[in-house]
Design an enzyme around this catalytic site. Structure first.
Site, PDB file in Angstrom:
ATOM      1  N   LYS A 193       0.842  -1.187   0.000  1.00 32.83           N
ATOM      2  CA  LYS A 193       0.000   0.000   0.000  1.00 32.83           C
ATOM      3  C   LYS A 193       0.880   1.241   0.000  1.00 32.83           C
ATOM      4  O   LYS A 193       1.920   1.286   0.681  1.00 32.83           O
ATOM      5  CB  LYS A 193      -0.901  -0.022   1.239  1.00 32.83           C
ATOM      6  CG  LYS A 193      -1.903   1.119   1.329  1.00 32.83           C
ATOM      7  CD  LYS A 193      -2.792   0.929   2.547  1.00 32.83           C
ATOM      8  CE  LYS A 193      -3.878   1.984   2.678  1.00 32.83           C
ATOM      9  NZ  LYS A 193      -4.764   1.743   3.835  1.00 32.83           N
ATOM     10  N   SER A 207      -9.412   1.593   2.971  1.00 30.73           N
ATOM     11  CA  SER A 207      -8.588   2.387   2.082  1.00 30.73           C
ATOM     12  C   SER A 207      -7.509   1.581   1.364  1.00 30.73           C
ATOM     13  O   SER A 207      -6.818   2.081   0.483  1.00 30.73           O
ATOM     14  CB  SER A 207      -7.917   3.508   2.882  1.00 30.73           C
ATOM     15  OG  SER A 207      -7.059   2.971   3.889  1.00 30.73           O
ATOM     16  N   SER A 215      -9.808  -0.857   7.008  1.00 34.06           N
ATOM     17  CA  SER A 215      -9.248  -0.614   5.681  1.00 34.06           C
ATOM     18  C   SER A 215      -8.509  -1.788   5.065  1.00 34.06           C
ATOM     19  O   SER A 215      -8.155  -1.736   3.885  1.00 34.06           O
ATOM     20  CB  SER A 215      -8.327   0.610   5.720  1.00 34.06           C
ATOM     21  OG  SER A 215      -9.077   1.783   5.905  1.00 34.06           O
TER      22      SER A 215
END
Length: 485
Positions: A95, A165, A189
């Site tokens: 990420k 996210s 997330s």
């Protein structure tokens, strides 16, 4: 089956048996990135040459080529004669909050344009030591402050949201564009996009995986963890990630653990808590049906079902908000003053709102968190795991702002997605999401297992038992033809 379709464990076995080489695996995944990326937009940055170099190094490190081997592609393969472990030569995506020296960490934001990390994060160090090959950085909702990841499309239907996210990481794994990935989880997330894209996501116990070198959203709620194709894969990754790092003040000092679950689906003696409130309130009927069927399957494996009452439910979302919003605003205070125009409108408004919260409100949220954690520990003393939906609805269509429940009430999409995942962040307990079916539209449904602090081994054992014994469920590769249109 092509190499990019293999689970981490299966790829490691293929390389161990000299039927597949790290270079073949990395090349296959990079080709899949080229195929799917125009439609899915999971990646911010692809580090193809770095990944290929790491694959070549994995072959050199492991020893001489094996003679006469054949790979899953039918071509001769240079197998491995030695290994640093099951992650050696495995391609991974991170990420875009996770620092890797020399690679941009943009947080999917114009605020970070031109940024290059000067050093590796703790997790990047551990993955590099394990011999992984970095494919690149995946999209996040800007600075992880959201549950949609608007740049990225769902791996199963590009007209639907990816979740966030850590949406880029989940989509990459689901589409075969990464063998596994790392995400962060402040209110769901990791687990939300895992559920919406049909992969496994693990939010570890708070402090079990060090966050040094990871861009923060809310320091007292942030967690780093894996997104994988199977529960077994998540266990393999956790065995590498978990461990103390003094550079993270919240990092726990715990003994090294091999999280790999033993084979076999016997859950005799294990107590599974089934919530009588909160987790099945305002849930899509198809989601409820799939999750309750999965719970019944656990019972068939020998588990005892126990009714549990979730404590302090009326305070969960207010407490989560009361912690996250001021902490996020404090982190961004300087940049919000100097370059507010560089933030997206939705993120800037949230950050400005956080500056209006009083110290008293923040301290009350801290106190509520302490009371809630104590109440959860008392509840978890009576069961080994709690089983519940990960999210109350499957992936909605892009642009859809609300969900309507069977009783006619409506709820904002982000509020709905965070509602069932936030409790594990507030209390710091571990939570595992795994796929347990699909709805009529073919979209994945996730079940969440929650446990006591540092009981990741129990969650992984239960999830693996389900995965091994529930025909037709678990990971399935996304339809690349559909995803790429």
């Amino acid at each position: 089956m092509q190499p990019y379709e293999l689970s981490l464990a299966a790829a490691a076995e293929e390389m161990r048996e000299r039927r597949l080489s790290p270079v073949e695996l990395v090349d296959s995944v990079l080709e899949q990135i080229d195929t799917t990326e125009p439609g899915l937009q999971a990646y911010v940055t692809v580090t193809a040459e770095r990944a290929r170099a790491a694959a070549r190094e994995a072959e050199r490190d492991a020893g001489a080529p094996a003679a006469g081997g054949s790979s899953t592609t039918g071509r001769p393969s240079q197998g491995l004669t030695g290994s640093r472990g099951p992650l050696h030569g495995i391609p991974v995506a991170l990420k875009d909050l996770i620092d890797v020296a020399g690679v941009a960490t943009t947080a999917s934001s114009r605020v970070r344009e031109g940024h290059r990390a000067e050093a590796d994060s703790s997790v990047a160090e551990r993955l590099a030591a394990a011999g992984t090959a970095l494919l690149g950085k995946t999209h996040t909702h800007e600075f992880a402050y959201g549950l949609l990841t608007p740049q990225t499309r769902n791996a199963w239907d590009p007209d639907r949201v990816a979740g966030g996210s850590s949406g880029g990481s989940a989509v990459a794994v689901a589409a075969g564009a990464a063998t596994f990935a790392l995400g962060t989880d402040t209110g769901g997330s990791i687990r939300v996009p895992a559920a919406l894209n049909g992969v496994v996501g693990l939010k570890p116990t708070y402090g079990l995986v060090a966050r040094h070198g990871v861009t923060s959203l809310s320091w007292s709620l942030d967690h780093v963890g894996p997104l994988t194709r199977t529960v077994e894969d998540a266990a393999l990754v956790m065995s590498v990630l978990a461990g103390h790092d003094p550079r993270d003040p919240a990092s726990l000092s715990v003994p090294a653990t091999d999280y790999r679950p033993a084979p076999g689906g016997d859950l005799t003696g294990l107590r599974v808590g089934v919530p009588g409130n909160y987790y099945f309130d305002h849930v899509d009927p198809e989601v409820e049906t799939a999750v309750r069927a999965a719970v019944t399957h656990l019972e068939a494996l020998g588990a005892t079902l126990v009714d549990v009452e979730i404590p302090m439910t009326r305070y969960i979302q207010a407490t989560h908000w009361g912690l996250m919003v001021p902490e996020a605003s404090a982190y961004h205070e300087r940049t919000l003053r100097s370059a507010p125009e560089r933030y997206g409108d939705d993120i800037r408004v949230l950050l400005e709102a956080g500056e209006l919260m009083s110290a008293g409100d923040y301290l009350r949220a801290q106190r509520a968190r302490t009371l809630m954690r104590q109440a959860w520990l008392r509840m978890l003393a009576e069961v080994d795991v709690i089983a519940a939906p990960t999210v109350p609805a499957t992936a909605v269509r892009s642009g859809q702002e609300t969900v309507t429940w069977p009783d006619g009430t409506t709820e904002g999409v982000s509020d709905a997605y965070v509602r069932l995942s936030a409790p594990a962040n507030v209390t710091g307990v571990p939570a595992l999401s795994l796929p347990v079916g699909r709805d009529r539209a073919g979209m994945p449904i996730g079940m969440q297992l929650l446990g006591r602090p540092l009981a990741e081994d129990v969650l992984l054992r239960v999830g693996h038992a389900y995965e091994e014994t529930a025909p037709g469920h678990g990971y399935a590769p996304a339809d690349v033809a559909t995803a790429s249109r």
